[in-house]
Design a protein around this motif. Structure first.
Motif, PDB file in Angstrom:
ATOM      1  N   VAL A 178      -3.309   3.921  29.292  1.00  0.00           N
ATOM      2  CA  VAL A 178      -3.741   3.351  30.574  1.00  0.00           C
ATOM      3  C   VAL A 178      -3.374   4.275  31.729  1.00  0.00           C
ATOM      4  N   ASP A 179      -4.134   4.143  32.796  1.00  0.00           N
ATOM      5  CA  ASP A 179      -3.874   4.978  33.977  1.00  0.00           C
ATOM      6  C   ASP A 179      -4.420   4.241  35.192  1.00  0.00           C
ATOM      7  N   ILE A 180      -3.797   4.496  36.354  1.00  0.00           N
ATOM      8  CA  ILE A 180      -4.320   3.893  37.581  1.00  0.00           C
ATOM      9  C   ILE A 180      -5.496   4.704  38.118  1.00  0.00           C
ATOM     10  N   ASN A 181      -5.670   5.897  37.605  1.00  0.00           N
ATOM     11  CA  ASN A 181      -6.764   6.752  38.055  1.00  0.00           C
ATOM     12  C   ASN A 181      -8.042   6.393  37.253  1.00  0.00           C
TER      13      ASN A 181
ATOM     14  N   VAL B 116      -0.372  15.169  28.816  1.00  0.00           N
ATOM     15  CA  VAL B 116       0.521  14.790  27.713  1.00  0.00           C
ATOM     16  C   VAL B 116       0.074  13.474  27.086  1.00  0.00           C
ATOM     17  N   GLY B 117      -0.080  12.436  27.924  1.00  0.00           N
ATOM     18  CA  GLY B 117      -0.438  11.114  27.397  1.00  0.00           C
ATOM     19  C   GLY B 117      -1.711  11.159  26.567  1.00  0.00           C
ATOM     20  N   GLY B 118      -2.744  11.823  27.071  1.00  0.00           N
ATOM     21  CA  GLY B 118      -4.043  11.844  26.378  1.00  0.00           C
ATOM     22  C   GLY B 118      -3.940  12.477  24.987  1.00  0.00           C
TER      23      GLY B 118
ATOM     24  N   GLU C   3       9.639   4.851  38.325  1.00  0.00           N
ATOM     25  CA  GLU C   3      10.228   3.569  38.734  1.00  0.00           C
ATOM     26  C   GLU C   3       9.144   2.495  38.845  1.00  0.00           C
ATOM     27  N   LEU C   4       7.984   2.866  39.369  1.00  0.00           N
ATOM     28  CA  LEU C   4       6.887   1.890  39.466  1.00  0.00           C
ATOM     29  C   LEU C   4       6.519   1.362  38.076  1.00  0.00           C
ATOM     30  N   CYS C   5       6.480   2.284  37.109  1.00  0.00           N
ATOM     31  CA  CYS C   5       6.161   1.859  35.735  1.00  0.00           C
ATOM     32  C   CYS C   5       7.206   0.882  35.238  1.00  0.00           C
TER      33      CYS C   5
ATOM     34  N   GLY D 207       1.969  26.855  35.364  1.00  0.00           N
ATOM     35  CA  GLY D 207       2.010  25.593  34.631  1.00  0.00           C
ATOM     36  C   GLY D 207       2.784  24.555  35.409  1.00  0.00           C
ATOM     37  N   SER D 208       2.550  23.322  35.029  1.00  0.00           N
ATOM     38  CA  SER D 208       3.085  22.227  35.840  1.00  0.00           C
ATOM     39  C   SER D 208       4.579  22.041  35.655  1.00  0.00           C
ATOM     40  N   CYS D 209       5.168  22.662  34.639  1.00  0.00           N
ATOM     41  CA  CYS D 209       6.528  22.234  34.283  1.00  0.00           C
ATOM     42  C   CYS D 209       7.648  23.246  34.451  1.00  0.00           C
ATOM     43  N   PHE D 210       7.438  24.507  34.121  1.00  0.00           N
ATOM     44  CA  PHE D 210       8.590  25.431  34.129  1.00  0.00           C
ATOM     45  C   PHE D 210       9.306  25.403  35.474  1.00  0.00           C
TER      46      PHE D 210
ATOM     47  N   SER E   9      18.026  18.104  26.793  1.00  0.00           N
ATOM     48  CA  SER E   9      17.446  19.145  25.927  1.00  0.00           C
ATOM     49  C   SER E   9      16.061  19.564  26.414  1.00  0.00           C
ATOM     50  N   LYS E  10      15.317  18.622  26.952  1.00  0.00           N
ATOM     51  CA  LYS E  10      13.966  18.972  27.419  1.00  0.00           C
ATOM     52  C   LYS E  10      14.048  19.942  28.594  1.00  0.00           C
ATOM     53  N   LEU E  11      14.879  19.633  29.565  1.00  0.00           N
ATOM     54  CA  LEU E  11      15.019  20.555  30.701  1.00  0.00           C
ATOM     55  C   LEU E  11      15.558  21.900  30.218  1.00  0.00           C
TER      56      LEU E  11
ATOM     57  N   GLU F 142      10.665   7.080  27.030  1.00  0.00           N
ATOM     58  CA  GLU F 142      10.480   8.101  28.071  1.00  0.00           C
ATOM     59  C   GLU F 142       9.787   9.300  27.431  1.00  0.00           C
ATOM     60  N   LYS F 143       8.516   9.481  27.753  1.00  0.00           N
ATOM     61  CA  LYS F 143       7.789  10.658  27.262  1.00  0.00           C
ATOM     62  C   LYS F 143       7.746  11.724  28.363  1.00  0.00           C
ATOM     63  N   SER F 144       7.695  11.262  29.609  1.00  0.00           N
ATOM     64  CA  SER F 144       7.754  12.213  30.733  1.00  0.00           C
ATOM     65  C   SER F 144       9.060  12.995  30.670  1.00  0.00           C
ATOM     66  N   THR F 145       9.043  14.172  31.302  1.00  0.00           N
ATOM     67  CA  THR F 145      10.265  14.973  31.423  1.00  0.00           C
ATOM     68  C   THR F 145      11.087  14.429  32.585  1.00  0.00           C
TER      69      THR F 145
ATOM     70  N   ASN G 216       3.410  11.476  35.737  1.00  0.00           N
ATOM     71  CA  ASN G 216       3.852  12.739  36.306  1.00  0.00           C
ATOM     72  C   ASN G 216       5.208  12.588  36.999  1.00  0.00           C
ATOM     73  N   THR G 217       5.982  13.663  36.945  1.00  0.00           N
ATOM     74  CA  THR G 217       7.309  13.671  37.574  1.00  0.00           C
ATOM     75  C   THR G 217       7.427  14.952  38.418  1.00  0.00           C
ATOM     76  N   PRO G 218       6.620  15.047  39.482  1.00  0.00           N
ATOM     77  CA  PRO G 218       6.574  16.311  40.232  1.00  0.00           C
ATOM     78  C   PRO G 218       7.843  16.559  41.046  1.00  0.00           C
TER      79      PRO G 218
ATOM     80  N   PRO H  13      11.144  13.343  24.582  1.00  0.00           N
ATOM     81  CA  PRO H  13      10.432  14.350  25.377  1.00  0.00           C
ATOM     82  C   PRO H  13       9.362  15.060  24.560  1.00  0.00           C
ATOM     83  N   GLU H  14       8.363  15.548  25.266  1.00  0.00           N
ATOM     84  CA  GLU H  14       7.246  16.223  24.603  1.00  0.00           C
ATOM     85  C   GLU H  14       7.396  17.738  24.759  1.00  0.00           C
ATOM     86  N   PHE H  15       7.171  18.458  23.670  1.00  0.00           N
ATOM     87  CA  PHE H  15       7.336  19.918  23.701  1.00  0.00           C
ATOM     88  C   PHE H  15       6.017  20.672  23.549  1.00  0.00           C
TER      89      PHE H  15
HETATM   90  P1  NAD Z   1      -0.595  14.409  34.569  1.00  0.00           P
HETATM   91  O1  NAD Z   1      -0.469  14.479  36.039  1.00  0.00           O
HETATM   92  O2  NAD Z   1      -1.659  15.186  33.866  1.00  0.00           O
HETATM   93  O3  NAD Z   1      -0.754  12.889  34.113  1.00  0.00           O
HETATM   94  C1  NAD Z   1       0.009  11.845  34.605  1.00  0.00           C
HETATM   95  C2  NAD Z   1      -0.885  10.623  34.770  1.00  0.00           C
HETATM   96  O4  NAD Z   1      -0.078   9.497  35.087  1.00  0.00           O
HETATM   97  C3  NAD Z   1      -1.909  10.742  35.896  1.00  0.00           C
HETATM   98  O5  NAD Z   1      -3.219  10.596  35.365  1.00  0.00           O
HETATM   99  C4  NAD Z   1      -1.547   9.592  36.854  1.00  0.00           C
HETATM  100  O6  NAD Z   1      -2.675   8.967  37.450  1.00  0.00           O
HETATM  101  C5  NAD Z   1      -0.836   8.641  35.931  1.00  0.00           C
HETATM  102  N1  NAD Z   1       0.054   7.691  36.620  1.00  0.00           N
HETATM  103  C6  NAD Z   1       0.989   7.945  37.568  1.00  0.00           C
HETATM  104  N2  NAD Z   1       1.615   6.815  37.932  1.00  0.00           N
HETATM  105  C7  NAD Z   1       1.069   5.814  37.201  1.00  0.00           C
HETATM  106  C8  NAD Z   1       1.294   4.418  37.123  1.00  0.00           C
HETATM  107  N3  NAD Z   1       2.245   3.830  37.859  1.00  0.00           N
HETATM  108  N4  NAD Z   1       0.538   3.686  36.280  1.00  0.00           N
HETATM  109  C9  NAD Z   1      -0.420   4.277  35.515  1.00  0.00           C
HETATM  110  N5  NAD Z   1      -0.677   5.596  35.545  1.00  0.00           N
HETATM  111  C10 NAD Z   1       0.058   6.362  36.374  1.00  0.00           C
HETATM  112  O7  NAD Z   1       0.834  14.826  34.001  1.00  0.00           O
HETATM  113  P2  NAD Z   1       1.164  15.501  32.578  1.00  0.00           P
HETATM  114  O8  NAD Z   1       0.923  16.960  32.625  1.00  0.00           O
HETATM  115  O9  NAD Z   1       0.534  14.675  31.518  1.00  0.00           O
HETATM  116  O10 NAD Z   1       2.751  15.303  32.538  1.00  0.00           O
HETATM  117  C11 NAD Z   1       3.319  14.018  32.359  1.00  0.00           C
HETATM  118  C12 NAD Z   1       4.801  14.202  32.075  1.00  0.00           C
HETATM  119  O11 NAD Z   1       4.980  14.953  30.853  1.00  0.00           O
HETATM  120  C13 NAD Z   1       5.570  14.983  33.136  1.00  0.00           C
HETATM  121  O12 NAD Z   1       6.862  14.422  33.256  1.00  0.00           O
HETATM  122  C14 NAD Z   1       5.661  16.371  32.568  1.00  0.00           C
HETATM  123  O13 NAD Z   1       6.813  17.056  33.029  1.00  0.00           O
HETATM  124  C15 NAD Z   1       5.785  16.106  31.096  1.00  0.00           C
HETATM  125  N6  NAD Z   1       5.290  17.175  30.210  1.00  0.00           N
HETATM  126  C16 NAD Z   1       4.128  17.827  30.489  1.00  0.00           C
HETATM  127  C17 NAD Z   1       3.642  18.807  29.615  1.00  0.00           C
HETATM  128  C18 NAD Z   1       2.359  19.546  29.883  1.00  0.00           C
HETATM  129  O14 NAD Z   1       2.064  20.455  29.140  1.00  0.00           O
HETATM  130  N7  NAD Z   1       1.585  19.206  30.884  1.00  0.00           N
HETATM  131  C19 NAD Z   1       4.338  19.084  28.432  1.00  0.00           C
HETATM  132  C20 NAD Z   1       5.509  18.380  28.168  1.00  0.00           C
HETATM  133  C21 NAD Z   1       5.975  17.420  29.064  1.00  0.00           C
END
Ligand code: NAD
Ligand code: UGA
Length: 463
Positions: free
Chosen positions: A36-39, A16-18, A114-116, A273-276, A218-220, A132-135, A94-96, A163-165
């Motif tokens: 930015v990312d920690i990875n 999503v972020g990228g 929470e760390l963020c 998929g990661s979300c449904f 609405s996102k959920l 909040e872009k994460s779900t 990510n919000t697994p 939220p992202e759709f």
């Molecule tokens: P992802 O796992 O691909 O990416 C998340 C990234 O966050 C990882 O690269 C991880 O290293 C990084 N991260 C985690 N903690 C961090 C921190 N404290 N500081 C910096 N970086 C950190 O996840 P995603 O698929 O991009 O999903 C992200 C969110 O968006 C989730 O909540 C998901 O439900 C939601 N979402 C995903 C999609 C999808 O199609 N994948 C669509 C809509 C919404």
């Protein structure tokens, strides 16, 4: 007057972020966007000189990155610096599903969120808008607010839910032309600042604003409704197979009713998929915590149906192959959870493979975009058998014709377009006889393949 944003930071450089930030950067040349990312490995891949090596495969994405990267789009591991400099910070981590403790297997794990929040609170020296872009579970903004305002440096934080759709495989098109952009918040100035960002390319009537809780919920809800449609049509696919009906014809017939609509009615081997799954489990958990048992049970059924669909596809392979697949070679066409993505999270293929491996099948996988190590990692993650056994029983190949050579059966797990264009005469010649095809995506021309000599099973199509 809302503040004009000139610097955005996005925490989380994932699926999503990228893509989301790449499109914001491309469409808003006056805004500097740092993801930015920690990875560190992931960030290095986003910065790879060869733009085709970026970590997310999405049609059109590498072109967008190539255009904006280094101009106003940056990928970095310097999280503090990016937070410090930005006026607006998106959290897209990510919000697994939780794998431990209270709510294990159902609730969303919010530790990364929470760390963020704590990091933003620590670093911020001036007012920020936190998005909040994460779900997230409904009412997360409340927790974020509490963390930000109680551990911060006395600066003001406005929290928005956005939220992202986007769907994977069509992310760029979805971002270019979203059905809607949803922004929830309680500060009109903060909302307007984010509206202004999207207004660079999204028409105003497609930007909806709500209160923050409606936006979070609405996102959920959107994902629950979408997944429910797939489980509904998949439930009918089983009945079609028993009654001689064809689920594709049924879908077309009902989809012409404008109240139902034609989209998202494709029967399949099960949604992945990661979300449904994670979002519905989260919804079920939230309903349970409010004591809403019937609400929880209603939505949980969507998941149970999906589990059944994956299981019955695998069971059918075993029973059709004379009740044993032990030592038999099954060629998997596709491993990704849908076409046009390299993402395999929760892909039906993983579960179908696991079930067949329990029956001692030998599986050969071909997927155009998923690398070998990902396929093994997905199987190892299940912990059903040792890593060694997974590698003994599963082979990954780069050539589909190698996969089918001397196979007892072909199973189509992902709807990649290229599978339709294969030389199925040649495949038939190279397979053992009788040659079975189990089409879990109703992708191939059943009658044509039967004409060649294949024993065909197509999901949802009865005889
Ligand atoms: P992802 O796992 O691909 O990416 C998340 C990234 O966050 C990882 O690269 C991880 O290293 C990084 N991260 C985690 N903690 C961090 C921190 N404290 N500081 C910096 N970086 C950190 O996840 P995603 O698929 O991009 O999903 C992200 C969110 O968006 C989730 O909540 C998901 O439900 C939601 N979402 C995903 C999609 C999808 O199609 N994948 C669509 C809509 C919404
Ligand atoms: C889904 C939603 O479509 C997005 O709106 C949402 O933003 C995203 O989840 C998310 O929150 O992560 P995504 O999972 O990327 O997007 O892909 P979908 O196109 O929704 O497909 C999900 C699964 O359902 C796939 O396995 C797909 O093959 C399956 N599916 C979809 C069907 O089996 N039949 C259909 O008719 C549609």
């Amino acid at each position: 007057m809302s503040k004009k944003i000139s610097k955005i930071c996005c925490i989380g450089a994932g699926y999503v972020g990228g893509p989301t930030m790449a499109v914001i950067a491309q469409k808003c040349p006056d805004i500097e966007v740092t993801v930015v990312d920690i990875n560190a490995q992931r960030i290095a891949a986003w910065n790879d000189k060869d733009v085709n090596k970026i970590p997310v495969y999405e049609p059109g994405l590498s072109e967008v990155v190539a255009e904006a990267r280094g101009k106003n789009l940056f990928f970095s591991t310097e999280v503090d610096k990016a937070i410090d400099e930005a006026e607006m910070i998106f959290i897209s981590v990510n919000t697994p599903t939780k794998t431990y403790g209270k709510g294990k297997g159902m609730a969303a794990d919010l530790k990364y969120i929470e760390l963020c929040a704590r990091q933003i609170a620590r670093v911020a020296k001036n007012d920020k808008i936190v998005v909040e872009k994460s779900t997230l579970p409904v009412r997360t903004a409340e927790a974020l607010k509490s963390i930000l305002h109680n551990t911060g440096n006395g600066v003001n934080f406005d929290i928005l839910s956005n939220p992202e759709f986007l769907a994977e495989g069509t992310a760029i098109q979805d971002l270019y032309k979203p059905d809607r952009v949803l922004i929830g918040g309680d500060s009109p100035e903060a909302i307007q600042a984010l509206v202004d960002v999207y207004a660079c390319w999204v028409p105003n009537e497609n930007i909806l604003t709500t209160n923050v809780w409606s936006s979070e919920l609405s996102k959920l809800t959107a994902n629950a409704f979408l997944a429910q449609r797939v489980s509904s049509i998949n439930a009918l696919s089983e009945l079609c197979e028993k009654t001689g009906a064809d689920v594709n014809e049924v879908a077309r017939a009902i989809g012409t009713d404008s109240r139902i609509g034609p989209k998202f009615l494709k029967a399949s081997v099960g949604f992945g998929g990661s979300c449904f799954q994670k979002d519905i489990l989260n919804l079920v958990y939230i309903a349970k915590t409010y004591g809403l048992t019937e609400v929880a049970d209603y939505w949980e059924q969507v998941i149970l149906m999906n589990d059944h669909q994956k299981r019955r596809f695998a069971d059918n392979i075993v029973s059709t192959l004379y009740n044993t697949v032990s030592g038999k070679k099954i060629a998997f066409l596709g491993w990704a959870f849908k076409k046009d993505t390299n993402d395999t999270r929760e892909s039906a293929a993983i579960y179908v493979a696991d079930h067949l491996l329990n029956e001692q099948a030998e599986i050969v996988v071909y997927d155009p975009k998923v690398p070998e190590e990902q396929i093994y990692a997905d199987l190892d993650y299940l912990n059903t058998r040792s890593e060694k056994e997974n590698r003994n029983l599963v082979t990954v190949v780069n050539d589909p014709y190698e996969a089918v050579n001397e196979a007892h059966a072909v199973a189509v797990l992902t709807e990649w377009d290229e599978f339709k264009a294969y030389d199925w005469q040649k495949i038939y010649r190279e397979m053992l006889k009788p040659s079975f095809v189990f089409d879990g995506r109703a992708l191939l021309d059943k009658e044509q393949l039967k004409g060649i000599g294949f024993e065909m099973y197509t999901i949802g199509v009865g005889e």
